[in-house]
Every structure is written in C-alpha cells, then in structure tokens.
Motif scaffolding. Structure first.
Motif, PDB file in Angstrom:
ATOM      1  N   ILE A 136      -3.038   6.387   6.697  1.00 36.93           N
ATOM      2  CA  ILE A 136      -2.591   5.033   6.367  1.00 36.93           C
ATOM      3  C   ILE A 136      -1.781   4.432   7.505  1.00 36.93           C
ATOM      4  O   ILE A 136      -1.893   3.241   7.807  1.00 36.93           O
ATOM      5  CB  ILE A 136      -1.778   5.056   5.057  1.00 36.93           C
ATOM      6  CG1 ILE A 136      -2.701   5.335   3.884  1.00 36.93           C
ATOM      7  CG2 ILE A 136      -1.054   3.742   4.847  1.00 36.93           C
ATOM      8  CD1 ILE A 136      -3.847   4.359   3.736  1.00 36.93           C
ATOM      9  N   LEU A 191      -2.991  -1.545  -3.007  1.00 39.38           N
ATOM     10  CA  LEU A 191      -3.844  -0.455  -2.557  1.00 39.38           C
ATOM     11  C   LEU A 191      -3.069   0.839  -2.659  1.00 39.38           C
ATOM     12  O   LEU A 191      -1.843   0.851  -2.495  1.00 39.38           O
ATOM     13  CB  LEU A 191      -4.286  -0.673  -1.100  1.00 39.38           C
ATOM     14  CG  LEU A 191      -5.133  -1.918  -0.805  1.00 39.38           C
ATOM     15  CD1 LEU A 191      -5.178  -2.180   0.692  1.00 39.38           C
ATOM     16  CD2 LEU A 191      -6.547  -1.743  -1.348  1.00 39.38           C
ATOM     17  N   VAL A 216      -3.340   5.321  -1.928  1.00 36.18           N
ATOM     18  CA  VAL A 216      -4.043   6.515  -1.467  1.00 36.18           C
ATOM     19  C   VAL A 216      -3.981   7.549  -2.582  1.00 36.18           C
ATOM     20  O   VAL A 216      -2.892   7.894  -3.057  1.00 36.18           O
ATOM     21  CB  VAL A 216      -3.393   7.085  -0.189  1.00 36.18           C
ATOM     22  CG1 VAL A 216      -4.109   8.341   0.251  1.00 36.18           C
ATOM     23  CG2 VAL A 216      -3.410   6.050   0.912  1.00 36.18           C
ATOM     24  N   LEU A 262      -8.899   5.454  -0.450  1.00 37.91           N
ATOM     25  CA  LEU A 262      -8.124   4.222  -0.536  1.00 37.91           C
ATOM     26  C   LEU A 262      -8.715   3.446  -1.703  1.00 37.91           C
ATOM     27  O   LEU A 262      -9.906   3.108  -1.693  1.00 37.91           O
ATOM     28  CB  LEU A 262      -8.236   3.416   0.751  1.00 37.91           C
ATOM     29  CG  LEU A 262      -7.410   2.127   0.809  1.00 37.91           C
ATOM     30  CD1 LEU A 262      -5.919   2.439   0.771  1.00 37.91           C
ATOM     31  CD2 LEU A 262      -7.752   1.325   2.062  1.00 37.91           C
ATOM     32  N   ILE A 289       0.834  -1.191   0.000  1.00 41.30           N
ATOM     33  CA  ILE A 289       0.000   0.000   0.000  1.00 41.30           C
ATOM     34  C   ILE A 289       0.874   1.247   0.000  1.00 41.30           C
ATOM     35  O   ILE A 289       1.873   1.316   0.715  1.00 41.30           O
ATOM     36  CB  ILE A 289      -0.945  -0.011   1.229  1.00 41.30           C
ATOM     37  CG1 ILE A 289      -1.846   1.222   1.243  1.00 41.30           C
ATOM     38  CG2 ILE A 289      -0.178  -0.137   2.518  1.00 41.30           C
ATOM     39  CD1 ILE A 289      -2.919   1.157   2.309  1.00 41.30           C
TER      40      ILE A 289
END
Length: 434
Positions: A51, A89, A91, A259, A38
């Motif tokens: 996060i 994933l 942001v 997200l 991520i």
C-alpha cells in the motif's frame, strides 16, 4: 426588446447553460479530485509495504487524488474498518475476516501456505503432524498464519492442541529442524522474495539437504470448506532452484491479499482505482518487489467471499473503452438533468420578462384611459384621477431606478405619462375657468 428577439435570447441562454453544465460534468468526472481513505494493514507487513508503494505512485501520477492512510492493528481491524464505512478501500487477506460488503479491486499478493519438511522426513500428509512441533516464523502475521495451520489440521481431524508451535526468528528455524526441536516449519509467502523462500533457504542451509513441501492433494476439496483458500499448483523449483524445491509440481493452498472496496462504491470510481493500479504496475514493481506481485483478479474465478467489483470487471473486460463508457454514462446521468434545469431556468426567465412586459403594457393602457377620463371629469373625479396618475408615475420611476424597467421601454411609458399629464392640466384649467 423588439418583437422576435426574446425567444432567440431565451434559446441562446438555454444553449449556454447546457454547454456550461456539460463542461462542468465532464471536468468533474475526468478530473480525479478525490480523497480516498485506505487501511495500511499491520505495521511492517507485506500489505503495508504494497500500500505504501501504491500511495507513492498514485500521489505522483494523480496529483488531484489525495490518499489518506488509516493505520490498523491487524487484518481483522482492516476488514472491519471497511464494513463500518470508515474507509473507502481496505487491504484484506481472504482467510482472515473477509468483509461482508467487500468487492475486489486488485490482488496485491498471492501467498502459498507451505509446510516445509527436512529432507527425508517421515511425515507424508497433514495427518502425520499430530503430536509434532512446528516452527512458526516470528512476525506481524504469526497469529494469522497459525490460524491457517489450525484450519488445515481441522480438515484432517488433527486436534490443534496436539500440534505444538515454536515461534522463532527466521534464522533459527533451520537449526530447530536440524536439532529435532521441530519436525516441520510453517511458511506463508509468495513464489518469489518472501517468507516461504526464506524458510526453505534457512532449512536447506542448516540441514545440508533439499527440503520438501508437504503436498495438499485434497486442496480442491479443502477450498469448499474454507473458501478463504485457493488451490494452487506449486511448480518444481518455485522456492529453490538447485536442488529444486519442490522437486516436482506439488498441489498446495494459497491465500491472497486483496485491495477491496465496498459494493456501494460507484463503478466509475472503482474502475478508475483499478485502472490506476494496473496502468502503473511497472512503476510499482520498480519501487518495490511487492509491486511485481500485483495481479488483476480472474473474472472467471468464482470467489463467494470477495467477488470482483463490477467497475473493475468492466474495465478488465473492455479496457479503456469501458472506462470512458462509464464516464459517458455518468455524464448523461448528471449532464442531462443539469441541461434540463438550465432550460427550465431559461423558460422561467422568459416568463418573468413577459410578465413585466405585460405589466408595462397595462400601465400604458391605464395612463391613456386616465387621460380620456380626465377630459370629462368633475372636480372630485379629477382629484381621484390625479392621485392614481401620481401613483403610476412613482411606480414607473421606482422600477426604472431598480433596473426592473429597461431603458428600451421608457420612451413609450414617457409618452403615455406626458399625454395623461396634459389631459389633467387641461381639465384643471377648464374647471378653474368655470
């Protein structure tokens, strides 16, 4: 094996294999053993804080989920990492290079785009910003925030070059407006703790008056041109309670941090990630104010850039029932083929055992035939019969030693061997006797 026991054994082998396949499938999907890569967002940004909090809570709640952080230089790099399949994933902010393959898991934060004016300003709309200077808070997202300002100016046909930017530390913005160095200030932040509230506070303190927000009465139309924005009603007192700022509900624009996952992510995985976030929101909020700003995406909202992932949409629509339905679906997808494979293996084992049984029966029949042939054979014929007999005996011994012939079948073969040997020996004696 006695007659009738072989089919029963095959049946129970198939049942056992099906049970093992079902248990393994259920364990695999219910045990969240996974590594998720991520992006963290720019250093010291709201996205990174959100996060970091999420990773902390997920690591404690789901010890079998390993979250690997992937630092990125900016929001554009975060979106590109998802497009390039370097992360699971990412942001992203809706107005900054939304990834083409991205679908929303959760809204991490909703930021108002506010142009803050000192009390009594003559500027009444965005067109009035032409040839003015706007103070911009210094920070990790100052470049992205200035691009937001450029889009607003472009909508009102105000050349971006005609509006000067003065990037200042937050505490100096109020003094800049009081001294006339800037006519307005740009703030991009949530309704709550964040940049917008801080900018309003520093201007109110420096100018000794209640700041005003520049209304965006054409927000609905602006969103059609710039889909990274969302129209929003900013309630009175959203940024300051006394005196209230704004003094009345004002139409405005917002951008959202989201997200996002690629559309290729399995629905059950996306649903599990969304479920983890929404189920632990209270813990996230207790650790950081950013946690309280997390919200579920609106299923009725039409966002052409970052639609809701189908796995998350199913969970939000039906809750845990939908989540476990998805698990059941994947159980059938994996479990049934495994059970069929197990049944096929059991059938093959049965066929293999039957083939060996037929071989044993043929061997016994041949030994009996050799015994009958030996009784009337001449010398040459008896030598041939004895040679074949020895080969059959050697083959039986080898198969018994290697475990291919079970002890349960040995007595029958032994009797046939003994019968053939006695016939051969009897014929030898008769031939020697002349």
């Amino acid at each position: 094996m006695p007659k009738g026991q072989a089919p029963r054994a095959i049946f129970w082998v198939a049942v056992l294999l099906f049970a093992v396949a079902a248990a393994l499938s259920l364990f695999y999907y219910l045990s969240p053993r996974a590594t998720l890569r991520i992006t963290t967002g720019p250093a010291m940004s709201p996205a990174q804080r959100a996060i970091s909090t999420f990773i902390h809570v997920v690591s404690g709640t789901h010890p079998f989920i390993r979250v690997e952080e992937v630092p990125v230089a900016d929001l554009e790099a975060s979106a590109k990492a998802l497009e390039d399949k370097k992360v699971n994933l990412a942001v992203v902010r809706t107005d900054v290079a939304a990834p083409a393959n991205g679908q929303t898991i959760a809204i991490l934060r909703r930021d108002i785009v506010a142009i803050v004016l000192p009390h009594g300003s003559a500027i009444k709309d965005a067109a009035g910003l032409a040839r003015k200077t706007i103070a911009v808070p210094a920070g990790p997202l100052q470049a992205e925030n200035q691009r937001v300002l450029d889009q607003i100016l472009a909508y009102f046909d105000v050349p971006a070059a005609s509006v000067q930017r003065l990037v200042l530390p937050l505490e100096e913005i109020g003094r800049a407006l009081r001294s006339g160095r800037a006519a307005a200030a740009l703030a991009v932040g949530p309704i709550g703790p964040g940049q917008a509230v801080d900018v309003v506070a520093t201007i109110a303190k420096a100018t000794k008056g209640a700041p005003e927000l520049l209304p965006m009465d054409q927000a609905d139309a602006m969103v059609k041109r710039f889909p990274g924005f969302e129209p929003v009603d900013i309630p009175d007192g959203a940024f300051k309670a006394h005196p209230p700022v704004p003094g009345d509900t004002v139409k405005g624009l917002a951008v959202t941090y989201r997200l996002v996952a690629p559309f290729s992510m399995l629905n059950v995985v996306a649903g599990a990630v969304g479920r983890s976030i929404f189920k632990t929101k209270a813990k996230l909020a207790a650790l950081s104010p950013a946690g309280a700003q997390i919200e579920a995406p609106d299923l009725d909202a039409q966002n052409p850039l970052l639609p809701v992932h189908p796995g998350v949409a199913a969970y939000l629509a039906s809750g845990d029932q939908s989540f476990f339905d998805s698990l059941q679906q994947y159980f059938y997808i994996v479990g049934i083929p495994l059970s069929l494979l197990g049944s096929l293996i059991a059938v093959l084992i049965g066929l293999w055992n039957n083939r060996r049984l037929v071989e044993d029966q043929n061997r016994v029949v041949r030994l009996l035939s050799l015994a009958d042939e030996a009784l009337a054979a001449d010398g040459a014929g008896l030598a041939r019969i004895e040679k074949e007999f020895r080969e059959i005996v050697a083959d039986c011994v080898n198969k018994l030693a290697e475990g291919e012939a079970g002890p349960d079948r040995y007595p029958v073969s032994s009797l046939a061997i003994d019968h053939a040997r006695r016939s051969i020996e009897w014929r030898k004696d008769r031939l020697r006797a002349g």
